[in-house]
Design an enzyme around this catalytic site. Structure first.
Site, PDB file in Angstrom:
ATOM      1  N   TYR A 352      -8.798  -0.154  -7.843  1.00  0.00           N
ATOM      2  CA  TYR A 352      -7.444  -0.436  -7.342  1.00  0.00           C
ATOM      3  C   TYR A 352      -6.443  -0.412  -8.491  1.00  0.00           C
ATOM      4  CZ  TYR A 352      -9.242  -1.856  -2.733  1.00  0.00           C
ATOM      5  OH  TYR A 352      -9.812  -1.864  -1.486  1.00  0.00           O
ATOM      6  N   PHE A 355      -5.451   3.087  -9.363  1.00  0.00           N
ATOM      7  CA  PHE A 355      -4.499   3.618  -8.360  1.00  0.00           C
ATOM      8  C   PHE A 355      -3.095   3.101  -8.645  1.00  0.00           C
ATOM      9  CE2 PHE A 355      -7.871   3.311  -4.735  1.00  0.00           C
ATOM     10  CZ  PHE A 355      -8.367   4.554  -5.058  1.00  0.00           C
ATOM     11  N   LYS A 361       2.914   8.332  -7.189  1.00  0.00           N
ATOM     12  CA  LYS A 361       2.395   8.278  -5.810  1.00  0.00           C
ATOM     13  C   LYS A 361       3.215   7.296  -4.975  1.00  0.00           C
ATOM     14  CE  LYS A 361      -1.441   5.936  -3.667  1.00  0.00           C
ATOM     15  NZ  LYS A 361      -2.795   5.421  -3.829  1.00  0.00           N
ATOM     16  N   TYR A 362       3.452   6.099  -5.518  1.00  0.00           N
ATOM     17  CA  TYR A 362       4.157   5.087  -4.714  1.00  0.00           C
ATOM     18  C   TYR A 362       5.628   5.421  -4.555  1.00  0.00           C
ATOM     19  CZ  TYR A 362      -0.284   2.900  -5.315  1.00  0.00           C
ATOM     20  OH  TYR A 362      -1.632   2.684  -5.295  1.00  0.00           O
ATOM     21  N   ASP A 448     -11.101  -3.935  10.217  1.00  0.00           N
ATOM     22  CA  ASP A 448     -11.174  -2.474  10.239  1.00  0.00           C
ATOM     23  C   ASP A 448     -10.115  -1.972  11.227  1.00  0.00           C
ATOM     24  OD1 ASP A 448     -11.868   0.218  10.964  1.00  0.00           O
ATOM     25  OD2 ASP A 448     -13.864  -0.133  10.142  1.00  0.00           O
ATOM     26  N   MET A 449      -9.267  -1.070  10.776  1.00  0.00           N
ATOM     27  CA  MET A 449      -8.145  -0.621  11.628  1.00  0.00           C
ATOM     28  C   MET A 449      -8.623  -0.015  12.947  1.00  0.00           C
ATOM     29  SD  MET A 449      -6.835   2.802   9.660  1.00  0.00           S
ATOM     30  CE  MET A 449      -7.153   2.312   7.980  1.00  0.00           C
ATOM     31  N   GLU A 464      -2.815   5.450   3.116  1.00  0.00           N
ATOM     32  CA  GLU A 464      -3.230   6.391   2.065  1.00  0.00           C
ATOM     33  C   GLU A 464      -4.738   6.319   2.031  1.00  0.00           C
ATOM     34  OE1 GLU A 464      -5.040   7.826  -0.452  1.00  0.00           O
ATOM     35  OE2 GLU A 464      -4.398   6.266  -1.873  1.00  0.00           O
ATOM     36  N   GLU A 473     -12.128  11.353   2.825  1.00  0.00           N
ATOM     37  CA  GLU A 473     -12.378   9.901   2.852  1.00  0.00           C
ATOM     38  C   GLU A 473     -12.200   9.376   4.281  1.00  0.00           C
ATOM     39  OE1 GLU A 473     -10.313   7.918  -0.365  1.00  0.00           O
ATOM     40  OE2 GLU A 473     -11.342   9.136  -1.865  1.00  0.00           O
TER      41      GLU A 473
HETATM   42  C1  LIG Z   1      -7.503   4.799  -1.155  1.00  0.00           C
HETATM   43  S1  LIG Z   1      -7.359   3.110  -0.919  1.00  0.00           S
HETATM   44  C2  LIG Z   1      -5.630   2.860  -0.957  1.00  0.00           C
HETATM   45  C3  LIG Z   1      -5.267   1.445  -1.194  1.00  0.00           C
HETATM   46  C4  LIG Z   1      -3.776   1.169  -1.312  1.00  0.00           C
HETATM   47  N1  LIG Z   1      -3.098   1.478  -0.090  1.00  0.00           N
HETATM   48  C5  LIG Z   1      -3.182   1.909  -2.478  1.00  0.00           C
HETATM   49  O1  LIG Z   1      -2.452   2.872  -2.239  1.00  0.00           O
HETATM   50  O2  LIG Z   1      -3.444   1.536  -3.618  1.00  0.00           O
HETATM   51  C6  LIG Z   1      -7.740   2.978   0.785  1.00  0.00           C
HETATM   52  C7  LIG Z   1      -7.864   1.562   1.256  1.00  0.00           C
HETATM   53  O3  LIG Z   1      -8.092   1.611   2.653  1.00  0.00           O
HETATM   54  C8  LIG Z   1      -9.096   0.675   3.005  1.00  0.00           C
HETATM   55  N2  LIG Z   1      -9.693   1.163   4.245  1.00  0.00           N
HETATM   56  C9  LIG Z   1     -10.396   2.306   4.405  1.00  0.00           C
HETATM   57  N3  LIG Z   1     -10.770   2.459   5.670  1.00  0.00           N
HETATM   58  C10 LIG Z   1     -10.276   1.385   6.337  1.00  0.00           C
HETATM   59  C11 LIG Z   1     -10.363   0.976   7.693  1.00  0.00           C
HETATM   60  N4  LIG Z   1     -11.012   1.692   8.607  1.00  0.00           N
HETATM   61  N5  LIG Z   1      -9.718  -0.149   8.035  1.00  0.00           N
HETATM   62  C12 LIG Z   1      -9.064  -0.872   7.094  1.00  0.00           C
HETATM   63  N6  LIG Z   1      -8.986  -0.549   5.824  1.00  0.00           N
HETATM   64  C13 LIG Z   1      -9.576   0.569   5.438  1.00  0.00           C
HETATM   65  C14 LIG Z   1     -10.014   0.650   1.811  1.00  0.00           C
HETATM   66  O4  LIG Z   1     -10.773  -0.528   1.747  1.00  0.00           O
HETATM   67  C15 LIG Z   1      -9.025   0.780   0.672  1.00  0.00           C
HETATM   68  O5  LIG Z   1      -8.571  -0.481   0.287  1.00  0.00           O
END
Ligand SMILES: C[S@@+](CC[C@H](N)C(=O)[O-])C[C@H]1O[C@@H](n2cnc3c(N)ncnc32)[C@H](O)[C@@H]1O
Length: 664
Positions: A352, A355, A361-362, A448-449, A464, A473
């Site tokens: 993290y 990132f 990116k942001y 989990d979304m 993202e 991913e």
């Molecule tokens: C690539 S990271 C990006 C994190 C943050 N948004 C950033 O830009 O630094 C993706 C994030 O999505 C979360 N994630 C992936 N699939 C998910 C799901 N199905 N539901 C909730 N969170 C999820 C991961 O745990 C991770 O923290």
């Protein structure tokens, strides 16, 4: 003395060598070169008149092998290994029709390589093979390679064939360029073909690399470019390649300068070779110091290649220092990494953190949210409208911050839900919200979304979940699940993303995959910061996903067949696999991506992805490469399969996701 020191760059290209003639006093040759500021010499280890068949026989008929070289004691072990590259005798001809010549050559090659290995030299320079006729030579070199510990063998290959060089500007030039070898049908004067035949016979051995001879003529830019993906260790720059400047000093044409700079940045060492062709006025020798306690005033004759070295050193020092991003990336160059699986695994704090350092990116996300808010809430409704924005996969919160900043910039009111399935990241999210005093605006959801029952519908969904190949991913699967709680007219940021793919020469990466010695690693994708990689054709779009997904039947399986044509001035090339990239449309004209032609500058969150081929595929000049690519979806996993059907056929890689898959 190194050519210079670029910040954070400790590559080998800083060291420059000189090609030296045979001398029975190698110690003297070396100190002369070091006195002339060279770092090493490429020198013959054996007297060129030596022939094993002329060795005397003893009374029992066994050969009395005379010492074929001087003692190893003339230099210290560290001098041998740091300052000498052995030059294998150039009279060798292992593919000669003359059996005695072949046998003498084989014996000498093995003796000299054995001697060089005994001295712990870092490398030996092998003479140029006969054009497209090197079977026996390559076989003997392969035998030597099997027994080598660390030493590298550099095969000397002219960048332009001597025949082409001689024919420059004559009417024969085009005819020679197109001349094909009678037996193999390959272009006889494309020296890359000489190298390719030799290294294929040597099974792509990782200790066999190339030393390119650079003279006055250069091939077409694309023909040069393909060498960058080859194991290029040295470039032997001939004095004949130099022009003369107004003051009589050697200098190089713009094309040569560009080539040498490219070689520097790819860690290729320069070796200067040839006679001095520029008589430059020397400064007077230092005068004898009267107070030197009678110490001898040693005047070193100036090394005849010193003015060429000074020019090369000037080119090195003139290069721009690496940018902050380049310095960050240096440690990752051409290094295989397993792609992240953020859905199946929980990312670590360190990941993290990396990132979050990527401000580009942001700021792109912030721009996209700002534009979406302005479109969604007209000025007259600002006071009465609160936009519901959900960051799905919020991590430790940087997209929440970017969204709140966009709201502040536009004066729009927000209610934010930060949805994250990694319980560890949720801990940090809670503390961030408390620290920033966002409790009234942001609600954290640890879930989990795909399974969350949202209390209300969202206007904007920000995520993202992108991998180097866009969908790898599993952003499509996650967002298809999340769009249940997006209003019918809601906006997804990103609104779409597309993967791209293109054929590459990447001998180092391929050898690294090969070193695992199993099938699974050849059927796995790797995240890599490409550096010594040649892109042979522009990447083409592979799969696109749109969000929200408005299809009645959602299906994220995909298949494409792509045709790649190498540009006609490339010549033939070897494809070790494919480079994958993505481009995402965040909102309208705000995009973000790593596809080389449109890549977002100064962004380091994503490197390319490498899909290897089990066996490299030879692409004859002018032929088409046909690639098939599948995205497959099962109940518990998503995976890719890939295969080539032209100009030759590969097996389908990763059938049923047997070696590499992404867990749902
Ligand atoms: C690539 S990271 C990006 C994190 C943050 N948004 C950033 O830009 O630094 C993706 C994030 O999505 C979360 N994630 C992936 N699939 C998910 C799901 N199905 N539901 C909730 N969170 C999820 C991961 O745990 C991770 O923290």
């Amino acid at each position: 003395m190194p050519l210079g020191q670029r910040q954070g760059d400790n590559g080998e290209a800083r060291y420059c060598g000189a090609e030296a003639a045979f001398s029975s006093d190698i110690q003297q040759s070396l100190s002369f070169a070091l006195g002339g500021s060279f770092d090493f010499i490429v020198a013959p280890l054996t007297d060129p008149v030596y022939r094993p068949s002329k060795a005397q026989q003893d009374s029992e008929g066994s050969a009395i092998v005379p010492p074929f070289s001087g003692s190893d004691l003339v230099l210290s072990p560290s001098q041998w290994s740091s300052h000498i590259v052995g030059k294998i005798s150039t009279w060798l001809d292992l593919d000669s029709p003359d059996a005695l010549m072949r046998s003498d050559s084989e014996t000498t090659l093995k003796q000299e390589a054995g001697w060089a290995s005994h001295l712990s030299l870092q490398a030996c320079l092998l003479p140029t093979p006969r054009p497209l006729s090197c079977g026996n030579y390559a076989r003997c070199v392969n035998q030597v390679l099997q027994g080598l510990s660390n030493m590298q063998l550099w095969l000397r290959i002219p960048l332009v064939s001597p025949a082409m060089e001689a024919a420059q500007g004559t009417e024969n030039e085009d005819l020679l360029f197109l001349e094909r070898d009678e037996i193999t049908g390959r272009f006889k004067n494309d020296t890359w073909e000489w190298w390719n035949m030799f290294r294929t016979l040597c099974e792509h051995h990782s200790q066999l690399s190339v030393a390119l001879d650079i003279t006055a003529e250069l091939p077409a830019p694309n023909a040069i470019k393909r060498w960058i993906g080859e194991p290029l260790r040295a470039a032997i720059l001939h004095t004949s390649a130099f022009l003369t400047n107004k003051r009589g000093y050697p200098c190089l044409s713009k094309q040569h300068q560009n080539l040498i700079t490219t070689l520097f940045t790819h860690n290729v060492q320069i070796v200067i070779s040839g006679d001095c062709l520029h008589q430059v006025d020397e400064p007077p020798p230092p005068s004898t110091d009267a107070n030197s306690n009678g110490a001898e005033d040693v005047y070193h004759a100036k090394h005849p290649l010193k003015s060429y070295l000074e020019y090369v050193s000037h080119l090195y020092r003139k290069m721009d220092p690496p940018t902050e991003q380049e310095r960050f990336e240096m440690g990752y160059r051409d290094f295989l990494q397993a792609p992240l699986q953020p859905l199946m695994d929980n990312l670590e704090a360190q990941t993290y953190e990396t990132f979050e350092k990527d401000s580009t990116k942001y700021s792109q996300y912030q721009k996209a949210v700002r534009a979406a808010l302005l479109d969604r809430v007209p000025d007259r409704k600002v006071a009465t409208t609160t936009t519901v924005l959900m960051v799905v996969g919020a991590g430790r919160g940087p997209l929440v911050r970017a969204s709140l900043q966009a709201a502040e910039e536009t004066g729009r009111k927000l209610r934010v839900y930060a949805v994250e399935k990694n319980p560890n990241a949720v801990v940090t999210l809670h503390s961030l919200i408390k620290l920033e005093g966002w409790e009234d605006v942001v609600t954290v959801i640890s879930c989990d979304m795909r399974r969350w029952n949202a209390p209300e519908q969202a206007d904007i969904l920000v995520s993202e979940l992108l991998g180097s190949f866009g969908d790898n991913e599993l952003s499509p699967e996650c967002l298809d699940g999340a769009q249940r709680f997006l209003k019918k007219d809601g906006i997804s940021i990103p609104s779409s993303y597309t993967s791209f793919i293109g054929p590459i020469t990447a001998s180092k990466l391929h050898n690294d995959v090969k070193s695992y010695a199993d099938l699974a690693h050849f059927e796995t994708a790797y995240v890599v910061k490409f550096h010594s990689v040649a892109r042979l054709a522009p990447p083409q779009p592979v799969f696109t996903f749109d969000h929200p997904n408005l299809e009645t039947l959602m299906d994220n399986k995909r298949y494409v067949k792509l045709k790649f044509e190498l540009s006609p001035d490339t010549g033939s090339a070897l494809v070790h696999g494919f480079g994958g990239y993505f481009d995402a449309v965040l909102y309208k004209d705000v995009h973000l991506g790593i596809e080389p032609s449109t890549a977002t500058p100064n962004m380091f969150s994503w490197f390319a992805i490498f899909f290897p081929l089990r066996k490299p595929i030879y692409i004859p000049a002018g032929s088409v490469l046909e690639l098939h690519f599948w995205r497959c979806v099962g109940p518990t996993k998503v995976w890719y399969e890939w295969a080539v059907t032209a100009p030759s056929v590969s097996p389908v890689h990763n059938v049923n996701g047997r070696s590499y898959w992404v867990g749902l």
